[in-house]
Design an enzyme around this catalytic site. Structure first.
Site, short mmCIF file in Angstrom:
data_model
loop_
_atom_site.label_atom_id
_atom_site.label_comp_id
_atom_site.label_asym_id
_atom_site.label_seq_id
_atom_site.Cartn_x
_atom_site.Cartn_y
_atom_site.Cartn_z
N GLU A 88 0.87 -1.17 0.00
CA GLU A 88 0.00 0.00 0.00
C GLU A 88 0.91 1.23 0.00
O GLU A 88 1.80 1.33 0.85
CB GLU A 88 -0.89 0.00 1.25
CG GLU A 88 -1.82 1.19 1.25
CD GLU A 88 -2.75 1.27 2.46
OE1 GLU A 88 -2.70 0.37 3.32
OE2 GLU A 88 -3.51 2.25 2.52
N ARG B 266 4.94 -12.59 10.04
CA ARG B 266 5.60 -11.31 9.79
C ARG B 266 6.98 -11.33 10.40
O ARG B 266 7.24 -12.04 11.36
CB ARG B 266 4.86 -10.19 10.52
CG ARG B 266 3.62 -9.69 9.88
CD ARG B 266 2.96 -8.69 10.82
NE ARG B 266 3.39 -7.32 10.54
CZ ARG B 266 2.83 -6.56 9.61
NH1 ARG B 266 1.85 -7.02 8.87
NH2 ARG B 266 3.24 -5.32 9.42
N LYS C 37 4.33 0.95 9.28
CA LYS C 37 4.42 2.22 8.55
C LYS C 37 3.74 3.35 9.30
O LYS C 37 4.21 4.47 9.28
CB LYS C 37 3.78 2.06 7.17
CG LYS C 37 4.72 1.41 6.17
CD LYS C 37 4.07 1.32 4.80
CE LYS C 37 3.01 0.25 4.79
NZ LYS C 37 2.44 0.00 3.47
P1 ATP Z 1 2.63 -1.94 7.98
O1 ATP Z 1 1.90 -2.53 9.14
O2 ATP Z 1 4.06 -1.70 8.21
O3 ATP Z 1 1.93 -0.74 7.41
P2 ATP Z 1 1.35 -3.44 5.94
O4 ATP Z 1 1.14 -4.90 6.03
O5 ATP Z 1 0.18 -2.56 6.14
O6 ATP Z 1 2.56 -3.07 6.87
P3 ATP Z 1 1.53 -3.35 3.12
O7 ATP Z 1 2.05 -2.27 2.26
O8 ATP Z 1 0.08 -3.60 3.13
O9 ATP Z 1 2.02 -3.03 4.59
O10 ATP Z 1 2.34 -4.69 2.90
C1 ATP Z 1 2.71 -5.22 1.66
C2 ATP Z 1 3.07 -6.65 1.88
O11 ATP Z 1 4.16 -6.74 2.80
C3 ATP Z 1 1.93 -7.45 2.47
O12 ATP Z 1 1.83 -8.65 1.74
C4 ATP Z 1 2.34 -7.71 3.89
O13 ATP Z 1 1.88 -8.98 4.28
C5 ATP Z 1 3.86 -7.67 3.81
N1 ATP Z 1 4.45 -7.23 5.07
C6 ATP Z 1 4.27 -6.06 5.71
N2 ATP Z 1 4.97 -6.03 6.86
C7 ATP Z 1 5.62 -7.20 6.96
C8 ATP Z 1 6.51 -7.79 7.93
N3 ATP Z 1 6.87 -7.14 9.05
N4 ATP Z 1 7.00 -9.03 7.68
C9 ATP Z 1 6.65 -9.68 6.55
N5 ATP Z 1 5.83 -9.20 5.62
C10 ATP Z 1 5.31 -7.97 5.81
MG MG Z 2 -1.56 -2.73 4.85
#
Ligand code: ATP
Ligand code: MG
Length: 560
Positions: A36, A261, A271
């Site tokens: 995102e 994760r 983020k």
């Molecule tokens: P954040 O909580 O940091 O905003 P998010 O999951 O909302 O992370 P996205 O941009 O939606 O961020 O994530 C893109 C991809 O990265 C998704 O498939 C998510 O599962 C993966 N992802 C995000 N954070 C992690 C993490 N700490 N470890 C492994 N995969 C991750």
């Molecule tokens: Mg997300």
């Protein structure tokens, strides 16, 4: 070119993909990485990228980059651009397969209409508060919305008018009609569309309604012909909904598989909270070298190889765990040990005058660029009567077992001579400002012909030749292993380490670094790995310390 992973561990995802190919459930492998664009990528995303792109490559498949841009309020073009730059820097390539969920808005709208026509979706007028009340809890079932039984015609009319912008934000939603008593709250008539009068960074003012993640993600996967939709564990409870939309729409059905994760000690990977640190000025920006973002790690001096190596070593598992940040540090240290040129740099300088060395004489001392890499060759380091050494390498009254310089003691200057301290010059406050030494001309190159030994070798820089530099030393951004571990009434901000940055404005480095480009990496002998910061300009050099030389992870491993 997708790089070879350092190792190819077999894990439950690779096993599942292999099984799907064997059973014929899928005949090819196609994954996607779906960020995102609401912030910069962090090291947790690097794990997901390594999984998504890595597994596709290992099975001869492809991986798409797809921006999950369904929330115009939080998303920006700047983030899109940085995310692409970071993925490329890590060494992965989506080739011509760049997609946006917003590309599919029209198709998603049509599918929503189809669900309405099938009696599987309805327009609901409950306010957000009422909706929460009707949803029930983990232990209590929810209640049906009073709008649940609207006719197909009325739903079609209202949904079209939602799209046309007739209603204010939050006035209505489109919901899937599933089961308000489901044990999985995600299936209690989840919202598919909400009204949002907000401009989108790509579709502009075209839309007044936006699909929610769950309604967009599986269908986007389906449109792109994804076979394995790999995501982190928090989406596991969304999987029944992912499946429900695809099955109810009767469209091509990819398989979602979840993995744990990445969590990292002394580090926050979210983020939202990283954005808070940036907005509140707790760090200098998304690329502050203390940030766990890929841009921060890059600025700090991390190599893409070291991050990929880290991802390979932590592997993928189904259970949540916390990786040790010292493993990440170990990976970059190991990589830089192989490739970083050695130089001598003095961080906290103390002037030394060699009384018996001829004024105006300069000798070029041969120095080895990298003992780990013979092909890196040698360089010349100028030596003269006036030098800088580290303040720490001198003690007027040496404690027991201190073998470096002290009055009357002889030490070796790396690649040069034995020197002996014969005098200490102090200022009016009694502070040591200069050392007087003598050198033994017979010890050039570092050995005494009479066989006498010294107990230590210290580094130095010739004062008239030295390049002045600012050096920034970093410590962990958070003082607590789990930054979220806070007493009542406190927040993660209270766990920020007040000493995470130390700036040394007056350091001296040997002249071979003059004009080094941004991002150049060096080992300063005896003190660590350093990288030229983009703040360097107009002949002024700024270095970031990437990591010190002492390996706390290797030490822990050995004692295990
Ligand atoms: P954040 O909580 O940091 O905003 P998010 O999951 O909302 O992370 P996205 O941009 O939606 O961020 O994530 C893109 C991809 O990265 C998704 O498939 C998510 O599962 C993966 N992802 C995000 N954070 C992690 C993490 N700490 N470890 C492994 N995969 C991750
Ligand atoms: Mg997300």
């Amino acid at each position: 070119m997708i790089p070879e992973p350092t190792s190819q561990p077999t894990d439950f995802i690779r096993a599942a993909v292999a099984e799907d190919l064997k059973s014929g459930r899928y005949t090819r492998v196609h994954t996607r990485f779906p960020p995102e664009p609401n912030g910069y990528l962090h090291i947790g995303h690097a794990k997901a990228i390594a999984v998504d792109f890595g597994i596709a490559a290992e099975f001869g498949g492809q991986c798409n980059l797809r921006f999950d841009d369904t929330n115009p309020v939080k998303e920006e073009q700047e983030y899109v651009d940085m995310i692409m730059a970071d993925i490329r820097w890590l060494g992965f390539d989506w080739e011509d397969r760049l997609y946006y969920a917003s590309d599919y808005f029209e198709q998603l709208y049509e599918w929503a209409v189809q669900l309405i026509k099938k009696g599987k979706a309805y327009v609901c007028d409950l306010t957000p508060d009422e909706m929460r009340e009707y949803r029930g809890t983990l232990t209590e079932p929810g209640k049906d919305s009073p709008y649940r039984n609207r006719s197909v015609e009325e739903n079609l009319d209202l949904f079209a008018r939602m799209r046309a912008g007739e209603f204010p934000d939050g006035a209505r939603t489109l919901r899937a009609k599933i089961d308000m008593a489901s044990g999985n709250i995600n299936l209690r008539d989840p919202v598919m569309y909400r009204i949002l009068h907000a401009a989108h960074h790509r579709t502009g003012d075209q839309w007044r309604i936006y699909p929610l993640y769950d309604f967009a993600h599986g269908q986007s996967d389906s449109i792109e012909g994804i076979t394995h939709s790999l995501c982190s564990l928090e989406y596991e409870i969304h999987r029944p909904l992912y499946d429900w939309y695809l099955d109810t729409l009767e469209i091509y059905h990819p398989r979602q598989i979840e993995f744990a994760r990445l969590n990292l000690s002394y580090t926050l990977l979210s983020k939202r909270r990283l954005l808070q640190l940036v907005k509140e000025g707790r760090v200098r920006g998304w690329d502050d070298p203390r940030m766990p973002t890929l841009s921060g790690l890059r600025r700090r001096g991390y190599t893409p190889e070291s991050i990929r190596d880290f991802c390979a070593r932590i592997g993928v598992a189904k259970n949540d765990s916390v990786a040790d940040v010292t493993l990440l540090e170990h990976c970059v240290r190991e990589d830089l040990n192989k490739r970083a040129a050695r130089v001598m740099g003095v961080l906290k300088p103390l002037k030394v005058v060699i009384e018996n060395y001829p004024e105006g004489q300069v000798e070029e001392m041969e120095a080895i660029n990298n003992p780990e890499d013979a092909s890196a060759g040698t360089r010349k380091a100028p030596f003269s009567r006036e030098l800088y050494i580290e303040q720490d390498d001198f003690r007027e009254t040496p404690p027991p077992k201190y073998y470096r310089l002290s009055p009357g003691r002889e030490v070796r200057l790396r690649y040069a001579y034995f020197v002996k301290c014969v005098g200490v010059v102090k200022d009016a406050n009694g502070q040591i400002v200069e050392l007087r030494c003598t050198y033994d001309p017979a010890t050039r190159g570092g050995d005494a012909p009479d066989g006498r030994k010294v107990k230590s070798t210290i580094h130095w820089v010739s004062a008239p030749h030295a390049v002045q530099a600012e050096v920034r030393l970093y410590d962990r951004l958070f003082a607590k292993e789990n930054p979220d571990d806070v007493p009542e009434g406190k927040t993660f901000l209270d766990n920020l380490n007040p000493n995470s940055l130390e700036v040394l404005p007056m350091c001296f480095v040997e002249p071979s670094v003059k004009g080094a480009a941004h991002g150049s990496r060096y080992q300063f002998e005896r003190s660590g790995y350093f990288c030229v910061d983009p703040d360097s300009a107009n002949g002024k050099l700024v270095f970031n310390r990437t990591v010190g030389l002492k390996d706390s992870w290797a030490k822990v491993e050995k004692s295990r």
